[in-house]
Design a protein around this motif. Structure first.
Motif, PDB file in Angstrom:
ATOM      1  N   PHE A   9       0.839  -1.198   0.000  1.00 39.87           N
ATOM      2  CA  PHE A   9       0.000   0.000   0.000  1.00 39.87           C
ATOM      3  C   PHE A   9       0.872   1.245   0.000  1.00 39.87           C
ATOM      4  O   PHE A   9       0.647   2.176  -0.770  1.00 39.87           O
ATOM      5  CB  PHE A   9      -0.933   0.014   1.215  1.00 39.87           C
ATOM      6  CG  PHE A   9      -1.769   1.261   1.295  1.00 39.87           C
ATOM      7  CD1 PHE A   9      -2.970   1.352   0.625  1.00 39.87           C
ATOM      8  CD2 PHE A   9      -1.340   2.357   2.026  1.00 39.87           C
ATOM      9  CE1 PHE A   9      -3.740   2.502   0.681  1.00 39.87           C
ATOM     10  CE2 PHE A   9      -2.095   3.514   2.095  1.00 39.87           C
ATOM     11  CZ  PHE A   9      -3.297   3.585   1.421  1.00 39.87           C
ATOM     12  N   LYS A  10       1.873   1.275   0.865  1.00 31.16           N
ATOM     13  CA  LYS A  10       2.762   2.436   0.960  1.00 31.16           C
ATOM     14  C   LYS A  10       3.489   2.671  -0.355  1.00 31.16           C
ATOM     15  O   LYS A  10       3.605   3.816  -0.803  1.00 31.16           O
ATOM     16  CB  LYS A  10       3.765   2.257   2.098  1.00 31.16           C
ATOM     17  CG  LYS A  10       4.780   3.375   2.206  1.00 31.16           C
ATOM     18  CD  LYS A  10       4.786   4.001   3.559  1.00 31.16           C
ATOM     19  CE  LYS A  10       5.851   5.044   3.708  1.00 31.16           C
ATOM     20  NZ  LYS A  10       5.688   6.212   2.877  1.00 31.16           N
ATOM     21  N   PHE A  13       0.973   4.082  -2.808  1.00 36.45           N
ATOM     22  CA  PHE A  13       0.625   5.461  -2.473  1.00 36.45           C
ATOM     23  C   PHE A  13       1.783   6.400  -2.784  1.00 36.45           C
ATOM     24  O   PHE A  13       1.577   7.494  -3.316  1.00 36.45           O
ATOM     25  CB  PHE A  13       0.215   5.605  -1.002  1.00 36.45           C
ATOM     26  CG  PHE A  13      -0.273   6.991  -0.707  1.00 36.45           C
ATOM     27  CD1 PHE A  13      -1.589   7.338  -0.941  1.00 36.45           C
ATOM     28  CD2 PHE A  13       0.592   7.965  -0.236  1.00 36.45           C
ATOM     29  CE1 PHE A  13      -2.041   8.639  -0.712  1.00 36.45           C
ATOM     30  CE2 PHE A  13       0.150   9.259   0.004  1.00 36.45           C
ATOM     31  CZ  PHE A  13      -1.163   9.587  -0.237  1.00 36.45           C
ATOM     32  N   THR A  24      -8.022  14.203  -6.517  1.00 39.17           N
ATOM     33  CA  THR A  24      -8.149  12.780  -6.804  1.00 39.17           C
ATOM     34  C   THR A  24      -9.621  12.419  -6.829  1.00 39.17           C
ATOM     35  O   THR A  24     -10.424  12.978  -6.085  1.00 39.17           O
ATOM     36  CB  THR A  24      -7.387  11.908  -5.786  1.00 39.17           C
ATOM     37  OG1 THR A  24      -7.369  10.566  -6.238  1.00 39.17           O
ATOM     38  CG2 THR A  24      -7.989  11.981  -4.409  1.00 39.17           C
ATOM     39  N   VAL A  26     -12.261   9.596  -6.094  1.00 36.63           N
ATOM     40  CA  VAL A  26     -12.385   8.375  -5.299  1.00 36.63           C
ATOM     41  C   VAL A  26     -13.642   7.639  -5.729  1.00 36.63           C
ATOM     42  O   VAL A  26     -14.752   8.133  -5.547  1.00 36.63           O
ATOM     43  CB  VAL A  26     -12.449   8.703  -3.787  1.00 36.63           C
ATOM     44  CG1 VAL A  26     -12.647   7.441  -2.971  1.00 36.63           C
ATOM     45  CG2 VAL A  26     -11.194   9.438  -3.353  1.00 36.63           C
ATOM     46  N   ASP A  33      -9.660   0.053   3.288  1.00 40.34           N
ATOM     47  CA  ASP A  33      -8.636   0.499   2.335  1.00 40.34           C
ATOM     48  C   ASP A  33      -8.895   1.919   1.852  1.00 40.34           C
ATOM     49  O   ASP A  33      -7.968   2.714   1.683  1.00 40.34           O
ATOM     50  CB  ASP A  33      -8.554  -0.446   1.136  1.00 40.34           C
ATOM     51  CG  ASP A  33      -7.861  -1.744   1.462  1.00 40.34           C
ATOM     52  OD1 ASP A  33      -7.128  -1.802   2.471  1.00 40.34           O
ATOM     53  OD2 ASP A  33      -8.042  -2.718   0.710  1.00 40.34           O
ATOM     54  N   CYS A  34     -10.148   2.248   1.623  1.00 43.75           N
ATOM     55  CA  CYS A  34     -10.495   3.603   1.188  1.00 43.75           C
ATOM     56  C   CYS A  34     -10.217   4.604   2.311  1.00 43.75           C
ATOM     57  O   CYS A  34      -9.667   5.683   2.065  1.00 43.75           O
ATOM     58  CB  CYS A  34     -11.956   3.659   0.764  1.00 43.75           C
ATOM     59  SG  CYS A  34     -12.423   5.216  -0.005  1.00 43.75           S
ATOM     60  N   LYS A  36      -8.012   4.257   4.662  1.00 42.21           N
ATOM     61  CA  LYS A  36      -6.559   4.351   4.770  1.00 42.21           C
ATOM     62  C   LYS A  36      -6.005   5.286   3.685  1.00 42.21           C
ATOM     63  O   LYS A  36      -5.153   6.129   3.953  1.00 42.21           O
ATOM     64  CB  LYS A  36      -5.947   2.952   4.643  1.00 42.21           C
ATOM     65  CG  LYS A  36      -4.476   2.894   4.866  1.00 42.21           C
ATOM     66  CD  LYS A  36      -3.911   1.490   4.974  1.00 42.21           C
ATOM     67  CE  LYS A  36      -4.570   0.451   4.144  1.00 42.21           C
ATOM     68  NZ  LYS A  36      -3.879  -0.839   4.151  1.00 42.21           N
ATOM     69  N   PHE A  37      -6.536   5.150   2.459  1.00 42.10           N
ATOM     70  CA  PHE A  37      -6.099   6.020   1.369  1.00 42.10           C
ATOM     71  C   PHE A  37      -6.395   7.479   1.699  1.00 42.10           C
ATOM     72  O   PHE A  37      -5.541   8.357   1.543  1.00 42.10           O
ATOM     73  CB  PHE A  37      -6.772   5.639   0.051  1.00 42.10           C
ATOM     74  CG  PHE A  37      -6.522   6.643  -1.030  1.00 42.10           C
ATOM     75  CD1 PHE A  37      -5.327   6.646  -1.723  1.00 42.10           C
ATOM     76  CD2 PHE A  37      -7.460   7.631  -1.318  1.00 42.10           C
ATOM     77  CE1 PHE A  37      -5.076   7.609  -2.701  1.00 42.10           C
ATOM     78  CE2 PHE A  37      -7.221   8.589  -2.284  1.00 42.10           C
ATOM     79  CZ  PHE A  37      -6.018   8.569  -2.977  1.00 42.10           C
ATOM     80  N   HIS A  40      -4.047   8.901   4.297  1.00 47.05           N
ATOM     81  CA  HIS A  40      -2.746   9.224   3.707  1.00 47.05           C
ATOM     82  C   HIS A  40      -2.843  10.465   2.824  1.00 47.05           C
ATOM     83  O   HIS A  40      -1.965  11.321   2.845  1.00 47.05           O
ATOM     84  CB  HIS A  40      -2.223   8.036   2.892  1.00 47.05           C
ATOM     85  CG  HIS A  40      -1.554   7.002   3.707  1.00 47.05           C
ATOM     86  ND1 HIS A  40      -2.245   6.138   4.515  1.00 47.05           N
ATOM     87  CD2 HIS A  40      -0.248   6.691   3.853  1.00 47.05           C
ATOM     88  CE1 HIS A  40      -1.403   5.332   5.118  1.00 47.05           C
ATOM     89  NE2 HIS A  40      -0.173   5.650   4.738  1.00 47.05           N
ATOM     90  N   PHE A  41      -3.911  10.545   2.029  1.00 48.97           N
ATOM     91  CA  PHE A  41      -4.077  11.675   1.120  1.00 48.97           C
ATOM     92  C   PHE A  41      -4.129  12.992   1.877  1.00 48.97           C
ATOM     93  O   PHE A  41      -3.540  13.986   1.472  1.00 48.97           O
ATOM     94  CB  PHE A  41      -5.343  11.496   0.281  1.00 48.97           C
ATOM     95  CG  PHE A  41      -5.514  12.537  -0.792  1.00 48.97           C
ATOM     96  CD1 PHE A  41      -4.836  12.423  -1.990  1.00 48.97           C
ATOM     97  CD2 PHE A  41      -6.346  13.625  -0.606  1.00 48.97           C
ATOM     98  CE1 PHE A  41      -4.980  13.381  -2.988  1.00 48.97           C
ATOM     99  CE2 PHE A  41      -6.504  14.590  -1.593  1.00 48.97           C
ATOM    100  CZ  PHE A  41      -5.820  14.462  -2.788  1.00 48.97           C
TER     101      PHE A  41
END
Length: 80
Positions: A9-10, A13, A24, A26, A33-34, A36-37, A40-41
């Motif tokens: 994932f890292k 990303f 972005t 989505v 997972d979403c 987590k994204f 990070h975003f």
């Protein structure tokens, strides 16, 4: 196994963030997972100023994730 998934994932990303996206889109499902994204975003220095565009079906999920970051004293989150 979990560490491998986090590493993958890292890596994905980081490759995404290297482009310094201004926004972005989505289309993910409202799952971990979403979330987590989005986390990070909104926190990565390369992407945190970007806009999140999503269908209305994800609006509530995105608002909840953003509020969770803000409530966790995430002063790096931009509102608006």
């Amino acid at each position: 196994m979990e560490m491998l998934i986090l590493t993958e994932f890292k890596a994905a990303f980081d490759k995404f963030a290297e482009g310094r996206p201004q926004a972005t889109i989505v289309f993910g499902s409202p799952i971990l997972d979403c979330a987590k994204f989005l986390g990070h975003f909104w926190t990565d220095s390369r992407t945190k100023g970007g806009m999140v565009l999503a269908p209305s079906a994800l609006h509530f999920f995105i608002v909840v994730q953003h509020k969770a970051l803000v409530n966790s004293d995430a002063s790096f989150c931009q509102v608006g």
